[in-house]
Design a protein around this motif. Structure first.
Motif, PDB file in Angstrom:
ATOM      1  N   GLY A   1      26.978  45.133  10.520  1.00 56.53           N
ATOM      2  CA  GLY A   1      27.511  46.366   9.973  1.00 56.53           C
ATOM      3  C   GLY A   1      28.419  46.975  11.020  1.00 56.53           C
ATOM      4  N   ALA A   2      29.309  47.843  10.594  1.00 57.91           N
ATOM      5  CA  ALA A   2      30.220  48.486  11.532  1.00 57.91           C
ATOM      6  C   ALA A   2      30.652  49.835  10.992  1.00 57.91           C
ATOM      7  CB  ALA A   2      31.438  47.601  11.791  1.00 57.91           C
ATOM      8  N   ILE A   3      31.063  50.692  11.916  1.00 57.04           N
ATOM      9  CA  ILE A   3      31.624  51.992  11.552  1.00 57.04           C
ATOM     10  C   ILE A   3      32.654  52.372  12.601  1.00 57.04           C
ATOM     11  CG2 ILE A   3      29.800  53.315  12.712  1.00 57.04           C
ATOM     12  CD1 ILE A   3      30.069  55.361  10.344  1.00 57.04           C
ATOM     13  N   TRP A   4      33.734  52.974  12.148  1.00 58.84           N
ATOM     14  CA  TRP A   4      34.837  53.419  12.999  1.00 58.84           C
ATOM     15  C   TRP A   4      34.613  54.898  13.273  1.00 58.84           C
ATOM     16  CZ3 TRP A   4      40.450  51.773  11.483  1.00 58.84           C
ATOM     17  CH2 TRP A   4      41.379  52.297  12.378  1.00 58.84           C
ATOM     18  N   ARG A   5      34.469  55.251  14.535  1.00 57.14           N
ATOM     19  CA  ARG A   5      34.239  56.647  14.910  1.00 57.14           C
ATOM     20  C   ARG A   5      35.409  57.146  15.757  1.00 57.14           C
ATOM     21  NH1 ARG A   5      29.213  58.276  13.424  1.00 57.14           N
ATOM     22  NH2 ARG A   5      27.656  56.663  13.099  1.00 57.14           N
TER      23      ARG A   5
ATOM     24  N   ARG B   1      33.428  46.654   0.786  1.00 57.59           N
ATOM     25  CA  ARG B   1      33.326  47.056   2.186  1.00 57.59           C
ATOM     26  C   ARG B   1      32.875  48.505   2.296  1.00 57.59           C
ATOM     27  NH1 ARG B   1      34.042  49.460   6.316  1.00 57.59           N
ATOM     28  NH2 ARG B   1      35.176  51.116   5.285  1.00 57.59           N
ATOM     29  N   ASN B   2      32.000  48.756   3.259  1.00 50.59           N
ATOM     30  CA  ASN B   2      31.389  50.060   3.393  1.00 50.59           C
ATOM     31  C   ASN B   2      31.002  50.282   4.843  1.00 50.59           C
ATOM     32  OD1 ASN B   2      30.185  52.464   2.626  1.00 50.59           O
ATOM     33  ND2 ASN B   2      28.917  51.519   1.031  1.00 50.59           N
ATOM     34  N   SER B   3      31.257  51.461   5.373  1.00 46.30           N
ATOM     35  CA  SER B   3      30.832  51.774   6.740  1.00 46.30           C
ATOM     36  C   SER B   3      29.318  51.870   6.809  1.00 46.30           C
ATOM     37  CB  SER B   3      31.447  53.095   7.200  1.00 46.30           C
ATOM     38  OG  SER B   3      32.838  52.976   7.301  1.00 46.30           O
ATOM     39  N   MET B   4      28.757  51.421   7.915  1.00 45.29           N
ATOM     40  CA  MET B   4      27.310  51.471   8.135  1.00 45.29           C
ATOM     41  C   MET B   4      27.014  52.457   9.260  1.00 45.29           C
ATOM     42  SD  MET B   4      25.204  49.772   6.407  1.00 45.29           S
ATOM     43  CE  MET B   4      25.474  48.763   4.994  1.00 45.29           C
ATOM     44  N   PRO B   5      26.536  53.641   8.928  1.00 41.40           N
ATOM     45  CA  PRO B   5      26.331  54.645   9.964  1.00 41.40           C
ATOM     46  C   PRO B   5      25.120  54.394  10.860  1.00 41.40           C
ATOM     47  CG  PRO B   5      25.675  55.500   7.840  1.00 41.40           C
ATOM     48  CD  PRO B   5      26.278  54.154   7.590  1.00 41.40           C
ATOM     49  N   ARG B   6      24.142  53.623  10.379  1.00 38.37           N
ATOM     50  CA  ARG B   6      22.944  53.363  11.185  1.00 38.37           C
ATOM     51  C   ARG B   6      22.877  51.871  11.485  1.00 38.37           C
ATOM     52  NH1 ARG B   6      18.110  55.581   8.273  1.00 38.37           N
ATOM     53  NH2 ARG B   6      17.076  54.822  10.129  1.00 38.37           N
ATOM     54  N   LEU B   7      22.889  51.572  12.779  1.00 33.40           N
ATOM     55  CA  LEU B   7      22.934  50.181  13.234  1.00 33.40           C
ATOM     56  C   LEU B   7      21.861  49.936  14.272  1.00 33.40           C
ATOM     57  CD1 LEU B   7      26.795  50.242  13.648  1.00 33.40           C
ATOM     58  CD2 LEU B   7      25.558  49.012  11.860  1.00 33.40           C
ATOM     59  N   THR B   8      21.428  48.699  14.353  1.00 31.58           N
ATOM     60  CA  THR B   8      20.417  48.327  15.334  1.00 31.58           C
ATOM     61  C   THR B   8      20.785  46.960  15.902  1.00 31.58           C
ATOM     62  OG1 THR B   8      18.020  48.175  15.707  1.00 31.58           O
ATOM     63  CG2 THR B   8      18.873  47.220  13.644  1.00 31.58           C
ATOM     64  N   GLY B   9      19.969  46.466  16.835  1.00 31.24           N
ATOM     65  CA  GLY B   9      20.219  45.160  17.436  1.00 31.24           C
ATOM     66  C   GLY B   9      19.565  44.064  16.622  1.00 31.24           C
TER      67      GLY B   9
ATOM     68  N   ARG C   1      25.432  62.163  24.934  1.00 28.12           N
ATOM     69  CA  ARG C   1      24.949  61.160  25.891  1.00 28.12           C
ATOM     70  C   ARG C   1      24.338  59.947  25.194  1.00 28.12           C
ATOM     71  NH1 ARG C   1      20.696  59.598  28.223  1.00 28.12           N
ATOM     72  NH2 ARG C   1      19.251  61.102  27.366  1.00 28.12           N
ATOM     73  N   THR C   2      23.688  60.162  24.053  1.00 27.75           N
ATOM     74  CA  THR C   2      23.013  59.058  23.371  1.00 27.75           C
ATOM     75  C   THR C   2      23.856  58.424  22.262  1.00 27.75           C
ATOM     76  OG1 THR C   2      21.886  60.588  21.870  1.00 27.75           O
ATOM     77  CG2 THR C   2      20.710  59.955  23.897  1.00 27.75           C
ATOM     78  N   ALA C   3      25.030  58.969  21.994  1.00 32.87           N
ATOM     79  CA  ALA C   3      25.870  58.440  20.906  1.00 32.87           C
ATOM     80  C   ALA C   3      26.100  56.928  21.012  1.00 32.87           C
ATOM     81  CB  ALA C   3      27.200  59.195  20.837  1.00 32.87           C
ATOM     82  N   PRO C   4      26.417  56.389  22.195  1.00 28.57           N
ATOM     83  CA  PRO C   4      26.673  54.942  22.256  1.00 28.57           C
ATOM     84  C   PRO C   4      25.434  54.082  22.026  1.00 28.57           C
ATOM     85  CG  PRO C   4      27.615  56.065  24.159  1.00 28.57           C
ATOM     86  CD  PRO C   4      26.747  57.043  23.446  1.00 28.57           C
ATOM     87  N   LEU C   5      24.263  54.696  22.041  1.00 27.01           N
ATOM     88  CA  LEU C   5      23.029  53.935  21.829  1.00 27.01           C
ATOM     89  C   LEU C   5      22.746  53.724  20.346  1.00 27.01           C
ATOM     90  CD1 LEU C   5      20.802  55.652  24.542  1.00 27.01           C
ATOM     91  CD2 LEU C   5      22.275  53.624  24.765  1.00 27.01           C
ATOM     92  N   ARG C   6      23.616  54.242  19.483  1.00 25.98           N
ATOM     93  CA  ARG C   6      23.428  54.089  18.035  1.00 25.98           C
ATOM     94  C   ARG C   6      23.782  52.690  17.550  1.00 25.98           C
ATOM     95  NH1 ARG C   6      26.399  59.382  15.699  1.00 25.98           N
ATOM     96  NH2 ARG C   6      27.911  58.791  17.272  1.00 25.98           N
TER      97      ARG C   6
ATOM     98  N   GLY D   1      26.569  46.471  14.803  1.00 27.87           N
ATOM     99  CA  GLY D   1      25.183  46.038  14.936  1.00 27.87           C
ATOM    100  C   GLY D   1      24.656  45.592  13.583  1.00 27.87           C
ATOM    101  N   ARG D   2      23.374  45.359  13.535  1.00 26.19           N
ATOM    102  CA  ARG D   2      22.738  45.007  12.269  1.00 26.19           C
ATOM    103  C   ARG D   2      22.508  46.280  11.467  1.00 26.19           C
ATOM    104  NH1 ARG D   2      23.813  39.871  11.473  1.00 26.19           N
ATOM    105  NH2 ARG D   2      23.225  38.603  13.244  1.00 26.19           N
ATOM    106  N   PRO D   3      22.812  46.265  10.173  1.00 26.87           N
ATOM    107  CA  PRO D   3      22.590  47.462   9.358  1.00 26.87           C
ATOM    108  C   PRO D   3      21.125  47.893   9.428  1.00 26.87           C
ATOM    109  CG  PRO D   3      23.922  45.876   8.159  1.00 26.87           C
ATOM    110  CD  PRO D   3      23.426  45.178   9.403  1.00 26.87           C
ATOM    111  N   ASP D   4      20.910  49.193   9.634  1.00 27.67           N
ATOM    112  CA  ASP D   4      19.571  49.763   9.725  1.00 27.67           C
ATOM    113  C   ASP D   4      19.372  50.805   8.624  1.00 27.67           C
ATOM    114  OD1 ASP D   4      17.037  50.026  10.792  1.00 27.67           O
ATOM    115  OD2 ASP D   4      17.639  51.589  12.209  1.00 27.67           O
TER     116      ASP D   4
END
Length: 188
Positions: free
Chosen positions: A134-138, A14-22, A86-91, A167-170
């Motif tokens: 993928g997921a990450i806890w912030r 298991r590993n956090s995924m910092p970059r996610l997409t749709g 402002r754009t953080a939730p768009l990640r 989201g999907r790992p990016d």
């Protein structure tokens, strides 16, 4: 021949995924994730967790709330910091705010309820990853902002545990270092 799911290997990798997409999870997948979170350890069945899903255009609205939160903490924040907030939730296509809903109970102190809610947050991450997301806890300073908590419907007895981005790992997963359990464990 069907592949056998190896739960231990899954957990060990298991590993956090910092970059996610749709795309993000659909309604049925989100329900599966929530059902997993609802099975978290829960002394006396207090169910001390709540979840708020933020997706689609509501992520932009949440971003405005994050910008306002930043300005409450730092009224002189520059434009770059405000834009980042402002754009953080768009990640990610889905952000789940996880809250602990503290209840008075003679056998279950607040710290135990917070841990239960933390387990629920981690269960969301594991469920997302089991569904090939993928997921990450912030967390960060926003997790302590009671006005932000109220802005998304939180109550006075609630606190943020964190924000699970899904989201999907990016990106490629970070290498998972091998750790020596003896460094963290001893026999008494």
């Amino acid at each position: 021949m069907a592949t056998v799911f190896n739960g231990l290997s899954f957990l060990q990798q298991r590993n956090s995924m910092p970059r996610l997409t749709g795309p993000g999870p659909d309604a049925a997948e989100l329900e599966q994730m929530l059902q997993c979170a609802l099975r978290s350890p829960d002394h006396m069945r207090l169910r001390p967790w709540r979840f708020v899903s933020i997706q689609g255009d509501r992520r932009r609205d949440f971003g405005e709330l994050l910008r306002a939160s930043l300005l409450r903490r730092d009224p002189h924040a520059d434009e770059a910091a405000q834009e980042k907030a402002r754009t953080a939730p768009l990640r990610a296509p889905l952000v789940i705010a996880v809250m602990v809903s503290l209840k008075e109970h003679p056998k279950v102190p607040a710290w135990e309820q917070r841990i239960s809610a933390g387990c629920a947050a981690f269960s969301l991450i594991l469920a997302a990853e089991a569904l090939d997301y993928g997921a990450i806890w912030r967390t960060g300073e926003i997790a302590e902002d009671m006005q932000l908590l109220r802005d998304i419907g939180g109550e006075d007895n609630e606190e943020f545990v964190g924000f699970i981005y899904v989201g999907r790992p990016d990106c490629n997963p970070k290498p998972v270092p091998t750790m020596v359990s003896d460094e963290f464990h001893r026999v008494w």
